[in-house]
Motif scaffolding. Structure first.
Motif, mmCIF file in Angstrom:
data_model
loop_
_atom_site.group_PDB
_atom_site.id
_atom_site.type_symbol
_atom_site.label_atom_id
_atom_site.label_comp_id
_atom_site.label_asym_id
_atom_site.label_seq_id
_atom_site.Cartn_x
_atom_site.Cartn_y
_atom_site.Cartn_z
ATOM 1 N N LEU A 91 30.589 52.351 5.603
ATOM 2 C CA LEU A 91 31.302 52.188 6.862
ATOM 3 C C LEU A 91 31.374 50.709 7.223
ATOM 4 O O LEU A 91 31.341 49.857 6.350
ATOM 5 C CB LEU A 91 30.595 53.008 7.949
ATOM 6 C CG LEU A 91 30.616 54.533 7.717
ATOM 7 C CD1 LEU A 91 29.614 55.237 8.620
ATOM 8 C CD2 LEU A 91 32.017 55.082 7.935
ATOM 9 N N GLY A 92 31.501 50.396 8.508
ATOM 10 C CA GLY A 92 31.649 49.012 8.933
ATOM 11 C C GLY A 92 30.971 48.743 10.256
ATOM 12 O O GLY A 92 30.094 49.496 10.697
ATOM 13 N N ILE A 93 31.409 47.697 10.925
ATOM 14 C CA ILE A 93 30.664 47.229 12.096
ATOM 15 C C ILE A 93 30.913 48.055 13.358
ATOM 16 O O ILE A 93 30.138 47.948 14.310
ATOM 17 C CB ILE A 93 30.914 45.737 12.377
ATOM 18 C CG1 ILE A 93 32.388 45.450 12.678
ATOM 19 C CG2 ILE A 93 30.397 44.894 11.209
ATOM 20 C CD1 ILE A 93 32.644 44.013 13.139
ATOM 21 N N ALA A 94 31.960 48.886 13.395
ATOM 22 C CA ALA A 94 32.073 49.797 14.541
ATOM 23 C C ALA A 94 30.842 50.692 14.578
ATOM 24 O O ALA A 94 30.289 50.976 15.649
ATOM 25 C CB ALA A 94 33.353 50.625 14.457
ATOM 26 N N HIS A 95 30.389 51.120 13.402
ATOM 27 C CA HIS A 95 29.175 51.939 13.344
ATOM 28 C C HIS A 95 27.923 51.105 13.578
ATOM 29 O O HIS A 95 26.977 51.577 14.233
ATOM 30 C CB HIS A 95 29.098 52.693 12.019
ATOM 31 C CG HIS A 95 29.648 54.069 12.117
ATOM 32 N ND1 HIS A 95 31.001 54.329 12.102
ATOM 33 C CD2 HIS A 95 29.041 55.274 12.274
ATOM 34 C CE1 HIS A 95 31.194 55.628 12.241
ATOM 35 N NE2 HIS A 95 30.022 56.226 12.351
ATOM 36 N N VAL B 240 30.898 58.562 21.401
ATOM 37 C CA VAL B 240 31.492 57.760 22.474
ATOM 38 C C VAL B 240 31.428 56.281 22.112
ATOM 39 O O VAL B 240 32.415 55.532 22.263
ATOM 40 C CB VAL B 240 30.780 58.020 23.822
ATOM 41 C CG1 VAL B 240 31.272 57.057 24.896
ATOM 42 C CG2 VAL B 240 31.002 59.467 24.261
ATOM 43 N N ALA B 241 30.274 55.851 21.619
ATOM 44 C CA ALA B 241 30.124 54.446 21.229
ATOM 45 C C ALA B 241 31.093 54.086 20.107
ATOM 46 O O ALA B 241 31.726 53.016 20.127
ATOM 47 C CB ALA B 241 28.688 54.170 20.806
ATOM 48 N N CYS B 242 31.237 54.961 19.135
ATOM 49 C CA CYS B 242 32.187 54.713 18.039
ATOM 50 C C CYS B 242 33.611 54.618 18.562
ATOM 51 O O CYS B 242 34.380 53.726 18.169
ATOM 52 C CB CYS B 242 32.105 55.832 17.000
ATOM 53 S SG CYS B 242 30.684 55.727 15.893
ATOM 54 N N ALA B 243 33.977 55.549 19.442
ATOM 55 C CA ALA B 243 35.344 55.566 19.969
ATOM 56 C C ALA B 243 35.659 54.300 20.747
ATOM 57 O O ALA B 243 36.774 53.762 20.658
ATOM 58 C CB ALA B 243 35.537 56.794 20.867
ATOM 59 N N MET B 244 34.698 53.801 21.513
ATOM 60 C CA MET B 244 34.916 52.572 22.276
ATOM 61 C C MET B 244 35.033 51.361 21.365
ATOM 62 O O MET B 244 35.831 50.456 21.603
ATOM 63 C CB MET B 244 33.788 52.378 23.300
ATOM 64 C CG MET B 244 33.824 53.384 24.436
ATOM 65 S SD MET B 244 32.678 52.993 25.788
ATOM 66 C CE MET B 244 31.109 53.177 24.974
#
Length: 380
Positions: A258-262, A278-282
């Motif tokens: 994966l990447g830095i959104a995660h 929610v954190a991922c979506a934001m």
């Protein structure tokens, strides 16, 4: 270059798939199940959909429910003790990422006791033995933990989450039954669905992405874009589409990362207990903007999978269209775009934690601690 791909041995898909469980148990000669499921699923009768089948077939089991969202080291340790005391010879995990991740850690430690401190499982742990035989039954369409070689545990003492990557932890059997997901409230359906979309987009653009994973992730983006709004309304077609979409990207991102959104979502969850989806979506559209200039033509394919007609668009326009489509889907299913709990004085710790997260190296664009601060600020 050689690319490795690890998948479940067997998976069952479709309405009523849980009916296969007694036959699986019987065919394997298994005697007693250790069932890992969270308290809410037990309280609302979701876990009972499986235990009723076991009761009807006179099959022994014990339920372990000391599981919380963002499962902790202590949840795992108490689960290991409970498994040892239960006399079980296999595991059934029922739930979302919390139940699945807790169960994965328990199963690995039971057969690899040298990792009983839990923290030593971080990263790519050199375990020697497969987890205990595990049947995984997801109740959310998001984490795809039933199809992955990953799990995430929270270290409460250090206020951080750590990612564990282990080919020995993938469940033996995945039972993907949309009926098990029908009791999810709208907010949980939305957040777990956006987690799945984040998996698909990050997996499609990660440094390790390659043709087989790309095929799966693009199809997952298409399925999620088509079905998430319907699933939030608890429509059967939407539920089925999301059950498949989250599993399809699970097979892919598990193998390419994966990447830095995660990375950033893990940190927000550890510090503020923000629900992971929610954190991922934001973070997803913010990170997409940051990554755009390192993605070649991939955002064109993302935009089209999201339902955008890109005919006549130049690169800048289709990149913006992909990001806008993600933002619109997130807004349509009720995900907030700002995090009120986020404080300026926390930024140093948040940024350093995100930079150290196991998902960060896979991002298509390298990020410094200062970059992470800048990206976190966009949530304020």
């Amino acid at each position: 270059m050689v690319n490795r791909f690890v998948l479940n041995g067997i998976s069952y898909h479709g309405k009523g798939a849980i009916q296969e469980i007694p036959g699986i148990i019987q065919s394997k000669g298994l005697q007693k199940a250790f069932i890992a499921s969270d308290p809410d699923l037990i309280r609302f009768g979701v876990t009972a959909k499986v235990t009723d089948l076991l009761d009807a077939n006179h099959m022994a089991y014990e339920v372990y429910s000391d599981i919380k969202p963002n499962p902790t080291i202590e949840n795992v340790k108490s689960g290991v003790a409970a498994y040892k005391a239960s006399g079980a010879d296999y595991m059934i995990t029922i739930g979302g990422g919390s139940s699945m991740d807790t169960g994965k850690a328990i199963g690995i430690i039971i057969n690899n006791p040298e990792f009983e401190d839990v923290r030593s499982l971080e990263g790519v742990a050199p375990t020697k033995n497969r987890t205990v035989f595990t049947i995984a039954v997801p109740t959310t369409a998001g984490t795809a933990a039933e199809a992955t070689i990953n799990y995430v545990i929270t270290d409460v003492e250090k206020k951080r989450k750590f990612v564990c990557v282990d080919t020995n932890d993938i469940p033996d059997i995945a039972i993907v039954d949309p009926d098990m997901m029908s009791s999810m409230p709208k907010g949980l359906t939305a957040s777990t669905g956006m987690d799945a979309l984040t998996h698909a987009i990050e997996g499609y653009t990660t440094k390790a992405a390659w043709a087989l994973a790309d095929c799966l992730n693009l199809e997952a983006i298409r399925l999620i874009a088509k079905n998430l709004r319907s699933a939030v309304q608890n429509e059967d077609e939407g539920r089925e589409g999301m059950a498949l979409g989250q599993f399809v990207t699970g097979m892919a991102f598990s193998n390419v990362g994966l990447g830095i959104a995660h990375s950033m979502a893990h940190t927000l969850g550890a510090v503020y207990d923000t629900p992971h989806g929610v954190a991922c979506a934001m973070m997803l559209p913010i990170v997409m903007e940051y990554n755009a200039d390192c993605t070649g033509e991939k955002f064109k394919a993302i935009a089209e999978a999201m339902g955008v007609d890109t005919a006549g668009m130049d690169q800048e326009t289709y990149r913006k269209a992909a990001i806008d489509a993600v933002r619109q889907l997130s807004a349509d299913v009720g995900i907030p775009s700002k995090l009120e709990a986020l404080k300026e004085e926390d930024l140093d710790f948040l940024a350093e934690s995100a930079a150290a997260d196991a998902c960060a190296p896979g991002n298509p664009k390298d990020a410094s601690v200062e970059d992470f601060k800048m990206l976190f600020r966009k949530l304020m």
